[in-house]
Design a protein around this motif. Structure first.
Motif, PDB file in Angstrom:
ATOM      1  N   ASP A 143       0.688  -1.241   0.136  1.00 47.24           N
ATOM      2  CA  ASP A 143      -0.122   0.141   0.104  1.00 47.24           C
ATOM      3  C   ASP A 143       0.790   1.411  -0.057  1.00 47.24           C
ATOM      4  O   ASP A 143       0.594   2.169  -0.708  1.00 47.24           O
ATOM      5  CB  ASP A 143      -0.864   0.057   0.995  1.00 47.24           C
ATOM      6  CG  ASP A 143      -1.948  -0.986   1.236  1.00 47.24           C
ATOM      7  OD1 ASP A 143      -2.304  -1.618  -0.104  1.00 47.24           O
ATOM      8  OD2 ASP A 143      -2.553  -1.435   2.290  1.00 47.24           O
ATOM      9  N   GLU A 187      -3.673 -16.207  -9.423  1.00 43.19           N
ATOM     10  CA  GLU A 187      -4.511 -15.123  -8.923  1.00 43.19           C
ATOM     11  C   GLU A 187      -4.260 -13.833  -9.321  1.00 43.19           C
ATOM     12  O   GLU A 187      -2.990 -13.393  -9.304  1.00 43.19           O
ATOM     13  CB  GLU A 187      -4.495 -15.115  -7.306  1.00 43.19           C
ATOM     14  CG  GLU A 187      -4.753 -16.551  -6.486  1.00 43.19           C
ATOM     15  CD  GLU A 187      -6.093 -16.951  -6.714  1.00 43.19           C
ATOM     16  OE1 GLU A 187      -6.923 -16.037  -6.839  1.00 43.19           O
ATOM     17  OE2 GLU A 187      -6.261 -18.053  -6.861  1.00 43.19           O
ATOM     18  N   GLU A 188      -5.335 -12.887  -9.583  1.00 37.00           N
ATOM     19  CA  GLU A 188      -5.314 -11.745 -10.074  1.00 37.00           C
ATOM     20  C   GLU A 188      -4.392 -10.860  -9.053  1.00 37.00           C
ATOM     21  O   GLU A 188      -3.644  -9.901  -9.319  1.00 37.00           O
ATOM     22  CB  GLU A 188      -6.521 -11.068 -10.540  1.00 37.00           C
ATOM     23  CG  GLU A 188      -6.585  -9.596 -10.994  1.00 37.00           C
ATOM     24  CD  GLU A 188      -5.656  -9.313 -12.129  1.00 37.00           C
ATOM     25  OE1 GLU A 188      -5.212  -8.231 -12.385  1.00 37.00           O
ATOM     26  OE2 GLU A 188      -5.466 -10.156 -13.069  1.00 37.00           O
ATOM     27  N   SER A 189      -4.827 -11.000  -7.772  1.00 37.99           N
ATOM     28  CA  SER A 189      -4.165  -9.940  -6.723  1.00 37.99           C
ATOM     29  C   SER A 189      -2.634 -10.333  -6.652  1.00 37.99           C
ATOM     30  O   SER A 189      -2.025  -9.305  -6.437  1.00 37.99           O
ATOM     31  CB  SER A 189      -5.052 -10.524  -5.254  1.00 37.99           C
ATOM     32  OG  SER A 189      -4.608 -11.845  -5.162  1.00 37.99           O
ATOM     33  N   ALA A 190      -2.136 -11.464  -6.888  1.00 40.65           N
ATOM     34  CA  ALA A 190      -0.836 -11.631  -6.689  1.00 40.65           C
ATOM     35  C   ALA A 190      -0.177 -10.992  -8.028  1.00 40.65           C
ATOM     36  O   ALA A 190       0.850 -10.417  -7.824  1.00 40.65           O
ATOM     37  CB  ALA A 190      -0.267 -13.240  -6.676  1.00 40.65           C
ATOM     38  N   LYS A 208      -1.298  -8.511  -9.513  1.00 38.34           N
ATOM     39  CA  LYS A 208      -1.336  -7.109  -9.468  1.00 38.34           C
ATOM     40  C   LYS A 208      -0.146  -6.516  -8.472  1.00 38.34           C
ATOM     41  O   LYS A 208       0.563  -5.441  -8.828  1.00 38.34           O
ATOM     42  CB  LYS A 208      -2.596  -6.825  -8.841  1.00 38.34           C
ATOM     43  CG  LYS A 208      -3.165  -4.997  -8.533  1.00 38.34           C
ATOM     44  CD  LYS A 208      -4.447  -4.944  -8.466  1.00 38.34           C
ATOM     45  CE  LYS A 208      -4.755  -3.214  -8.149  1.00 38.34           C
ATOM     46  NZ  LYS A 208      -5.856  -2.982  -7.717  1.00 38.34           N
ATOM     47  N   SER A 209       0.024  -7.265  -7.259  1.00 40.67           N
ATOM     48  CA  SER A 209       0.925  -6.892  -6.407  1.00 40.67           C
ATOM     49  C   SER A 209       2.280  -6.974  -6.773  1.00 40.67           C
ATOM     50  O   SER A 209       3.274  -5.930  -6.663  1.00 40.67           O
ATOM     51  CB  SER A 209       0.929  -7.644  -5.120  1.00 40.67           C
ATOM     52  OG  SER A 209      -0.193  -7.427  -4.369  1.00 40.67           O
ATOM     53  N   THR A 239       0.478  -9.896   2.042  1.00 39.35           N
ATOM     54  CA  THR A 239       0.179  -9.914   0.787  1.00 39.35           C
ATOM     55  C   THR A 239       0.292 -11.167   0.342  1.00 39.35           C
ATOM     56  O   THR A 239      -0.543 -11.298  -0.721  1.00 39.35           O
ATOM     57  CB  THR A 239       1.408  -8.819   0.236  1.00 39.35           C
ATOM     58  OG1 THR A 239       1.307  -7.730   0.768  1.00 39.35           O
ATOM     59  CG2 THR A 239       1.096  -8.794  -1.251  1.00 39.35           C
ATOM     60  N   TRP A 240       1.081 -12.041   0.773  1.00 36.46           N
ATOM     61  CA  TRP A 240       1.282 -13.240  -0.086  1.00 36.46           C
ATOM     62  C   TRP A 240       1.031 -14.480   1.047  1.00 36.46           C
ATOM     63  O   TRP A 240       1.419 -14.350   2.155  1.00 36.46           O
ATOM     64  CB  TRP A 240       2.605 -13.521  -0.417  1.00 36.46           C
ATOM     65  CG  TRP A 240       3.335 -12.246  -1.022  1.00 36.46           C
ATOM     66  CD1 TRP A 240       4.135 -11.287  -0.558  1.00 36.46           C
ATOM     67  CD2 TRP A 240       3.199 -11.858  -2.447  1.00 36.46           C
ATOM     68  NE1 TRP A 240       4.583 -10.363  -1.415  1.00 36.46           N
ATOM     69  CE2 TRP A 240       3.922 -10.634  -2.494  1.00 36.46           C
ATOM     70  CE3 TRP A 240       2.662 -12.599  -3.480  1.00 36.46           C
ATOM     71  CZ2 TRP A 240       3.946 -10.054  -3.825  1.00 36.46           C
ATOM     72  CZ3 TRP A 240       2.719 -11.999  -4.694  1.00 36.46           C
ATOM     73  CH2 TRP A 240       3.266 -10.758  -4.840  1.00 36.46           C
TER      74      TRP A 240
END
Length: 448
Positions: free
Chosen positions: A80, A377-380, A382-383, A363-364
């Motif tokens: 963040d 995963e999209e979140s991974a 993106k990060s 985060t992970w």
């Protein structure tokens, strides 16, 4: 009297609340040893800048500051906070900024933001053209190594670091600097000086020990002088040629006021870490093998096929994440800014504690486990992109390293299986770039 007391207390509460709301929150900082050394001794005691940042963020949270010598530094240790800071500072190269800043950089040097953007475009064009013109050479060098490994008996111990650093250095020098480095003696000499320079940049400068050792400083300066002499000689040779086939040719034709060839350890170690992690998981090897069979069949890998190898990309992403390949980067705060409510003054060096973020459990999931499937995963994804390891913000050098690593994996995994020796764990030396502390050994066997 009671009314006045109530009024006074209420007024004080409101005043304190207003001050807390309107006044910038101070960044939590670590006490420093001396004005001259700052927290340098703390960094030395922890073993590396990365390990120091791990302890710093564990104690003080995701936004913290420390002293590098007499200079204040702010460190960001979460996705963040990094996202907030990256967006308004896209125009500078984070790795180059960190090197210049820690070694005495001042803002305004290097041509400014416009030249930085021009340089990045030139580098991207140069790398794309180099890979297009020299892709058969990459295949040839990789196939030579795989052929050598295929000739080994199944039980023979293979030194992973020695073989892959040799492969990487041969590939990088020939594609970056030309035919001169077909000569193994040139490659060996270049590697010796490269290793000496990066060793001292990664540690000697950061902990101040280089200045305290005249012999080490002399060794470093000799290696740097020899490296500069070789690069100047290469530039002179390449200018005399009409054909433009390697990386330095494009740089020599550009209008940049400052030309530099960065051959970083990041480019040279991603292959080592990828094979080390693969050797611990037969399941990942088999899944990668199946993708290679489906996409390539019996054909060798090609540039146009590489984007289709999605699982291979996941393996490399997870390699970079798990190994904390680049544990620290930085940007210079050109103007006063904020992260959350923390004010960052102009001219502050802002460290991106990437090694901390890449193994942050918020985060992970299971952050210390090598698991390429997480990047489904999209979140991974993106990060990872926000940290600059994929997408438009990826540095050109890392894209080059990924291409070479993909050629290696696609050639090797279709012919051989990798096996880790029992009881052996590769320890990490996390300085500016994460490298193995010692040699690691594997065995290989033919695929049936």
């Amino acid at each position: 009297m009671l009314d006045f007391a109530i009024f006074a207390v209420t007024f004080v509460i409101i005043l304190v609340g207003a001050v807390l709301y309107l006044y910038p929150i101070q960044i939590t900082s670590m006490a420093f040893c001396s004005l001259r050394d700052g927290n340098l001794q703390d960094i030395v005691n922890r073993g590396s800048l990365h390990e120091f940042l791990v302890s710093l963020h564990q104690e003080f949270g995701s936004v913290a500051s420390f002293w590098f010598g007499g200079r204040p530094v702010v460190s960001l240790g979460s996705v963040d906070q990094l996202q907030q800071h990256i967006n308004p500072n896209r125009t500078t190269d984070s790795f180059e900024t960190m090197l210049k800043s820690l070694l005495g950089y001042q803002s305004g040097m290097g041509g400014g933001a416009n030249e930085t953007m021009i340089r990045k475009k030139v580098y991207e064009s140069a790398i794309n053209n180099t890979l297009k013109n020299n892709f058969p050479l990459v295949l040839k060098v990789v196939e030579e190594l795989v052929g050598k490994w295929k000739s080994f008996p199944d039980a023979q111990h293979t030194p992973l670091c020695a073989h892959l650093l040799g492969l990487a250095m041969k590939t990088v020098t020939q594609l970056a600097l030309g035919e001169r480095f077909k000569d193994d003696t040139e490659v060996i000499s270049f590697r010796k000086n490269h290793d000496a320079i990066w060793s001292e940049i990664g540690k000697g400068y950061l902990d101040g020990s280089l200045e305290k050792s005249s012999s080490r400083k002399g060794h470093y300066e000799k290696a740097l002088s020899e490296m500069e002499s070789v690069l100047l000689s290469v530039a002179k040779e390449r200018k005399a040629q009409r054909k433009q086939t390697v990386f330095v040719d494009t740089l020599l034709q550009s209008s940049l006021t400052e030309l530099k060839v960065f051959i970083t350890s990041c480019d040279l170690t991603v292959c080592i870490w990828a094979l080390d992690f693969l050797s611990t998981s037969e399941e990942v090897q088999d899944k990668l093998y199946q993708e290679l069979e489906d996409v390539l069949g019996s054909d060798p890998v090609s540039l146009d096929k590489i984007p289709q190898l999605r699982y291979c990309q996941q393996v490399l992403n997870e390699t970079v994440r798990t190994a904390k390949l680049t544990p620290v980067a930085a940007r210079l705060q050109e103007v006063e800014g904020k992260v959350d409510q923390h004010v960052i003054p102009k001219e502050t060096l802002v460290i991106y504690a990437l090694g901390v973020v890449l193994q942050d459990s918020d985060t992970w999931s299971t952050p210390y486990r090598f698991d390429p499937d997480r990047f489904e995963e999209e979140s991974a994804r993106k990060s990872f992109c926000l940290l600059g390891f994929s997408g438009n913000q990826t540095c050109p050098e890392l894209r080059f390293a990924y291409t070479v690593a993909t050629v290696l994996l696609s050639t090797l995994v279709r012919q051989l299986k990798l096996h880790k020796l029992k009881g052996q764990v590769m320890e990490v030396r996390s300085e500016l770039v994460s490298t193995p502390k010692d040699e690691t050994w594997i065995t290989v066997s033919r695929r049936s």
